[in-house]
Design a protein around this motif. Structure first.
Motif, mmCIF file in Angstrom:
data_model
loop_
_atom_site.group_PDB
_atom_site.id
_atom_site.type_symbol
_atom_site.label_atom_id
_atom_site.label_comp_id
_atom_site.label_asym_id
_atom_site.label_seq_id
_atom_site.Cartn_x
_atom_site.Cartn_y
_atom_site.Cartn_z
ATOM 1 N N PRO A 142 0.824 -1.216 0.000
ATOM 2 C CA PRO A 142 0.000 0.000 0.000
ATOM 3 C C PRO A 142 0.858 1.266 0.000
ATOM 4 C CG PRO A 142 -0.052 -1.063 2.147
ATOM 5 C CD PRO A 142 0.696 -1.975 1.223
ATOM 6 N N ALA A 143 0.313 2.298 -0.603
ATOM 7 C CA ALA A 143 1.000 3.587 -0.609
ATOM 8 C C ALA A 143 0.952 4.167 0.798
ATOM 9 C CB ALA A 143 0.336 4.528 -1.601
ATOM 10 N N GLY A 144 1.844 5.076 1.078
ATOM 11 C CA GLY A 144 1.901 5.709 2.388
ATOM 12 C C GLY A 144 2.516 7.083 2.260
ATOM 13 N N VAL A 145 3.217 7.484 3.284
ATOM 14 C CA VAL A 145 3.908 8.761 3.258
ATOM 15 C C VAL A 145 5.363 8.547 3.638
ATOM 16 C CG1 VAL A 145 1.863 10.156 3.761
ATOM 17 C CG2 VAL A 145 3.251 9.302 5.649
ATOM 18 N N LYS A 146 6.186 9.475 3.204
ATOM 19 C CA LYS A 146 7.593 9.452 3.597
ATOM 20 C C LYS A 146 7.997 10.855 4.009
ATOM 21 C CE LYS A 146 9.515 10.198 -1.012
ATOM 22 N NZ LYS A 146 10.453 9.729 -2.014
ATOM 23 N N VAL A 196 1.472 19.191 17.280
ATOM 24 C CA VAL A 196 0.371 19.224 16.319
ATOM 25 C C VAL A 196 0.680 18.209 15.221
ATOM 26 C CG1 VAL A 196 1.320 21.105 14.888
ATOM 27 C CG2 VAL A 196 -1.115 20.747 14.937
ATOM 28 N N ARG A 197 -0.379 17.517 14.739
ATOM 29 C CA ARG A 197 -0.262 16.565 13.631
ATOM 30 C C ARG A 197 -1.362 16.923 12.650
ATOM 31 N NH1 ARG A 197 1.080 10.643 14.754
ATOM 32 N NH2 ARG A 197 2.791 11.204 13.385
ATOM 33 N N ILE A 198 -0.964 17.220 11.414
ATOM 34 C CA ILE A 198 -1.916 17.722 10.419
ATOM 35 C C ILE A 198 -1.843 16.860 9.162
ATOM 36 C CG2 ILE A 198 -2.575 19.727 9.029
ATOM 37 C CD1 ILE A 198 -1.014 21.448 11.094
ATOM 38 N N GLY A 199 -3.002 16.476 8.659
ATOM 39 C CA GLY A 199 -3.064 15.754 7.385
ATOM 40 C C GLY A 199 -2.684 14.300 7.524
ATOM 41 N N ASN A 200 -2.105 13.749 6.469
ATOM 42 C CA ASN A 200 -1.723 12.349 6.397
ATOM 43 C C ASN A 200 -0.329 12.202 6.993
ATOM 44 O OD1 ASN A 200 -1.468 9.664 5.790
ATOM 45 N ND2 ASN A 200 -1.450 9.932 3.572
ATOM 46 N N VAL A 201 -0.255 11.685 8.213
ATOM 47 C CA VAL A 201 1.011 11.506 8.906
ATOM 48 C C VAL A 201 1.130 10.043 9.336
ATOM 49 C CG1 VAL A 201 1.166 13.897 9.703
ATOM 50 C CG2 VAL A 201 0.012 12.206 11.126
ATOM 51 N N PRO A 202 2.346 9.539 9.494
ATOM 52 C CA PRO A 202 2.492 8.137 9.888
ATOM 53 C C PRO A 202 2.023 7.891 11.323
ATOM 54 C CG PRO A 202 4.618 9.213 9.810
ATOM 55 C CD PRO A 202 3.616 10.194 9.298
ATOM 56 N N GLU A 203 1.680 6.652 11.614
ATOM 57 C CA GLU A 203 1.357 6.261 12.982
ATOM 58 C C GLU A 203 2.596 6.466 13.838
ATOM 59 O OE1 GLU A 203 -1.613 5.300 14.190
ATOM 60 O OE2 GLU A 203 -2.433 5.683 12.206
ATOM 61 N N PHE A 204 2.415 6.681 15.125
ATOM 62 C CA PHE A 204 3.550 6.905 16.019
ATOM 63 C C PHE A 204 4.548 5.758 15.961
ATOM 64 C CE2 PHE A 204 5.641 6.541 20.171
ATOM 65 C CZ PHE A 204 6.332 7.729 20.160
ATOM 66 N N ASP A 205 4.080 4.516 15.857
ATOM 67 C CA ASP A 205 4.968 3.363 15.801
ATOM 68 C C ASP A 205 5.867 3.379 14.573
ATOM 69 O OD1 ASP A 205 3.867 2.469 18.154
ATOM 70 O OD2 ASP A 205 2.523 1.053 17.183
ATOM 71 N N ASP A 206 5.427 4.072 13.526
ATOM 72 C CA ASP A 206 6.210 4.163 12.291
ATOM 73 C C ASP A 206 7.212 5.302 12.337
ATOM 74 O OD1 ASP A 206 4.662 2.114 11.331
ATOM 75 O OD2 ASP A 206 3.282 3.446 10.267
ATOM 76 N N PHE A 207 7.128 6.129 13.341
ATOM 77 C CA PHE A 207 7.906 7.370 13.411
ATOM 78 C C PHE A 207 9.361 7.113 13.584
ATOM 79 C CE2 PHE A 207 7.787 11.841 13.602
ATOM 80 C CZ PHE A 207 8.809 12.217 14.455
#
Length: 93
Positions: A28-32, A82-93
């Motif tokens: 699946p696509a995600g964010v980087k 603050v967390r705005i928009g499409n951001v990774p889950e904390f575990d992915d941080f």
């Protein structure tokens, strides 16, 4: 910077932006992570995250703080301001 305990720990305020990432071979696509900016205050980091999130190229943005202990080199887990928009889950941080 000195923290509330009066020791020599340093607080870092960071804005981190994200862009959409394509999934590899059926994943699946995600964010980087796109960019990181360091600021002197929480307000500056939060303001930058809000401005950055309005860009059409930006999928999302975080403003967070970490505390560094220069004597040991240890860094705390991030505290999100603050967390705005499409951001990774904390575990992915």
């Amino acid at each position: 910077m000195l923290d509330d305990n009066g020791d020599t720990s340093k607080t870092h305020y960071i804005c981190q932006t994200y862009v959409e990432a394509k999934g590899a071979k059926g994943a699946p696509a995600g964010v980087k992570i796109d960019k990181q900016f360091q600021y002197s205050t929480a307000e500056e980091a939060e303001n930058r995250a809000e401005r950055a999130s309005q860009s059409p190229d930006c999928a999302g943005a975080d403003a967070y703080m970490i505390i560094e202990d220069p004597s040991s080199g240890e860094i705390s887990a991030p505290t999100f301001l603050v967390r705005i928009g499409n951001v990774p889950e904390f575990d992915d941080f």
